[in-house]
Design a protein around this motif. Structure first.
Motif, mmCIF file in Angstrom:
data_model
loop_
_atom_site.group_PDB
_atom_site.id
_atom_site.type_symbol
_atom_site.label_atom_id
_atom_site.label_comp_id
_atom_site.label_asym_id
_atom_site.label_seq_id
_atom_site.Cartn_x
_atom_site.Cartn_y
_atom_site.Cartn_z
ATOM 1 N N UNK A 1 0.831 -1.202 0.000
ATOM 2 C CA UNK A 1 0.000 0.000 0.000
ATOM 3 C C UNK A 1 0.867 1.255 0.000
ATOM 4 N N UNK A 2 0.446 2.246 -0.792
ATOM 5 C CA UNK A 2 1.178 3.507 -0.906
ATOM 6 C C UNK A 2 0.193 4.678 -0.870
ATOM 7 N N UNK A 3 0.736 5.871 -0.691
ATOM 8 C CA UNK A 3 -0.085 7.079 -0.669
ATOM 9 C C UNK A 3 -0.728 7.302 -2.051
ATOM 10 N N UNK B 1 -4.460 10.566 -7.583
ATOM 11 C CA UNK B 1 -5.568 11.530 -7.597
ATOM 12 C C UNK B 1 -5.217 12.738 -8.454
ATOM 13 N N UNK B 2 -4.023 13.269 -8.308
ATOM 14 C CA UNK B 2 -3.611 14.439 -9.089
ATOM 15 C C UNK B 2 -3.575 14.119 -10.580
ATOM 16 N N UNK B 3 -3.085 12.942 -10.936
ATOM 17 C CA UNK B 3 -3.016 12.572 -12.351
ATOM 18 C C UNK B 3 -4.416 12.477 -12.962
ATOM 19 N N UNK B 4 -5.326 11.827 -12.256
ATOM 20 C CA UNK B 4 -6.684 11.670 -12.784
ATOM 21 C C UNK B 4 -7.405 13.008 -12.855
ATOM 22 N N UNK B 5 -7.204 13.867 -11.892
ATOM 23 C CA UNK B 5 -7.820 15.182 -11.928
ATOM 24 C C UNK B 5 -7.239 16.023 -13.062
ATOM 25 N N UNK B 6 -5.933 15.906 -13.283
ATOM 26 C CA UNK B 6 -5.303 16.638 -14.380
ATOM 27 C C UNK B 6 -5.839 16.183 -15.736
ATOM 28 N N UNK B 7 -6.040 14.883 -15.877
ATOM 29 C CA UNK B 7 -6.607 14.376 -17.123
ATOM 30 C C UNK B 7 -8.035 14.859 -17.310
ATOM 31 N N UNK B 8 -8.798 14.964 -16.223
ATOM 32 C CA UNK B 8 -10.167 15.465 -16.316
ATOM 33 C C UNK B 8 -10.177 16.912 -16.787
ATOM 34 N N UNK C 1 -11.467 11.262 -7.157
ATOM 35 C CA UNK C 1 -11.989 12.144 -6.114
ATOM 36 C C UNK C 1 -11.022 12.267 -4.953
ATOM 37 N N UNK C 2 -10.290 11.189 -4.639
ATOM 38 C CA UNK C 2 -9.348 11.209 -3.526
ATOM 39 C C UNK C 2 -10.041 10.953 -2.198
ATOM 40 N N UNK C 3 -9.230 10.896 -1.146
ATOM 41 C CA UNK C 3 -9.781 10.690 0.178
ATOM 42 C C UNK C 3 -10.275 9.290 0.438
ATOM 43 N N UNK C 4 -9.751 8.296 -0.313
ATOM 44 C CA UNK C 4 -10.240 6.927 -0.193
ATOM 45 C C UNK C 4 -9.236 6.017 0.502
ATOM 46 N N UNK C 5 -8.168 6.559 1.024
ATOM 47 C CA UNK C 5 -7.163 5.737 1.681
ATOM 48 C C UNK C 5 -6.077 5.292 0.721
ATOM 49 N N UNK C 6 -5.222 4.394 1.176
ATOM 50 C CA UNK C 6 -4.074 3.974 0.391
ATOM 51 C C UNK C 6 -4.476 3.073 -0.772
ATOM 52 N N UNK D 1 -1.192 2.144 -8.560
ATOM 53 C CA UNK D 1 -0.521 3.419 -8.831
ATOM 54 C C UNK D 1 0.256 3.373 -10.136
ATOM 55 N N UNK D 2 0.968 2.246 -10.382
ATOM 56 C CA UNK D 2 1.786 2.158 -11.583
ATOM 57 C C UNK D 2 0.944 2.067 -12.838
ATOM 58 N N UNK D 3 -0.218 1.448 -12.766
ATOM 59 C CA UNK D 3 -1.110 1.412 -13.941
ATOM 60 C C UNK D 3 -1.566 2.816 -14.308
ATOM 61 N N UNK D 4 -1.918 3.594 -13.304
ATOM 62 C CA UNK D 4 -2.320 4.979 -13.567
ATOM 63 C C UNK D 4 -1.137 5.822 -14.025
ATOM 64 N N UNK D 5 0.021 5.596 -13.436
ATOM 65 C CA UNK D 5 1.200 6.368 -13.832
ATOM 66 C C UNK D 5 1.541 6.135 -15.302
#
Length: 236
Positions: free
Chosen positions: A119-121, A126-133, A158-163, A169-173
């Motif tokens: 588990x990671x932060x 969240x920032x990447x998905x919001x930037x794409x939006x 949306x964020x705020x969902x925990x780790x 994370x790497x799939x989104x990155x």
């Protein structure tokens, strides 16, 4: 030097191709300034660049170590890692990124093979998905590209969902690195842009690659309202 102004919008307007082009030019100029040492942040010395190059080549000589794993351990964009790994004088690489790469060990890279569920932060995701939006990428558009359903993507955005796990994370990155500088499909989703605007989310041009995963990092300032690129350097 291209103009930093869009003919229609001031400042950056999500979904506008001229604004997107301006933002990309601004980021390229910023990266070039970092490499030349003309911006406030420190650029690597030739000796440091050579050291980074040799370090990554030695890591890659170890079976199981890949550029993706090096990037994941360092928290550095894959394209930045590639620039360091394939040339001793990588343009557009900050000293912050280079120091992070120099701190990577083969053992840490190999450990990733066995800890994809660690588990990671979630801040960077969240920032990447919001930037794409901001650029018009809706959850529906991202679903076939990343393999998560819309509800999951919205939750992560949306964020705020925990780790989250390293694997998530790497799939989104990887998705973000691939598409964040591309034009949106069919002009993008106006609903995604409107929602991003209402939420006050920030676009890709506001996050430096090496800081996007750092919860304490501050966004870059908006693209300046000037065609004077010497002034741009001083402002930043």
């Amino acid at each position: 030097m291209p103009s930093s102004r869009c003919a229609k919008h001031r400042p950056y307007a999500p979904g506008c191709e001229d604004c997107r082009t301006r933002a990309r030019e601004y980021r390229r100029t910023r990266v070039a300034g970092l490499a030349e040492g003309t911006w406030e942040r420190q650029a690597p010395t030739p000796e440091a660049r050579e050291q980074g190059y040799r370090h990554l080549r030695s890591l890659l000589a170890v079976k199981g170590v890949t550029l993706k794993r090096i990037s994941a351990v360092a928290g550095v964009n894959l394209s930045t890692t590639q620039r360091v790994a394939f040339t001793a004088a990588p343009g557009g690489v900050s000293m912050v990124s280079l120091e992070a790469l120099l701190g990577v060990t083969a053992a840490a890279c190999l450990a990733l093979i066995h800890r994809s569920t660690t588990l990671v932060d979630p801040t960077g995701t969240t920032r990447r998905l919001q930037a794409l939006a901001v650029d018009g990428w809706s959850a529906q558009m991202l679903t076939p590209l990343v393999g998560f359903d819309e509800a999951t993507i919205r939750l992560h955005r949306k964020g705020g969902f925990g780790e989250i796990t390293v694997g998530v994370r790497e799939r989104y990155r990887e998705l973000y690195d691939k598409i964040q500088s591309q034009a949106d499909p069919q002009g993008g989703s106006w609903r995604a842009r409107r929602n991003a605007e209402d939420q006050g989310w920030l676009g890709p041009e506001r996050w430096a690659d090496e800081n996007i995963d750092n919860p304490d990092a501050q966004p870059l300032p908006p693209a300046p309202e000037t065609d004077d690129w010497a002034q741009v350097s001083r402002m930043i």
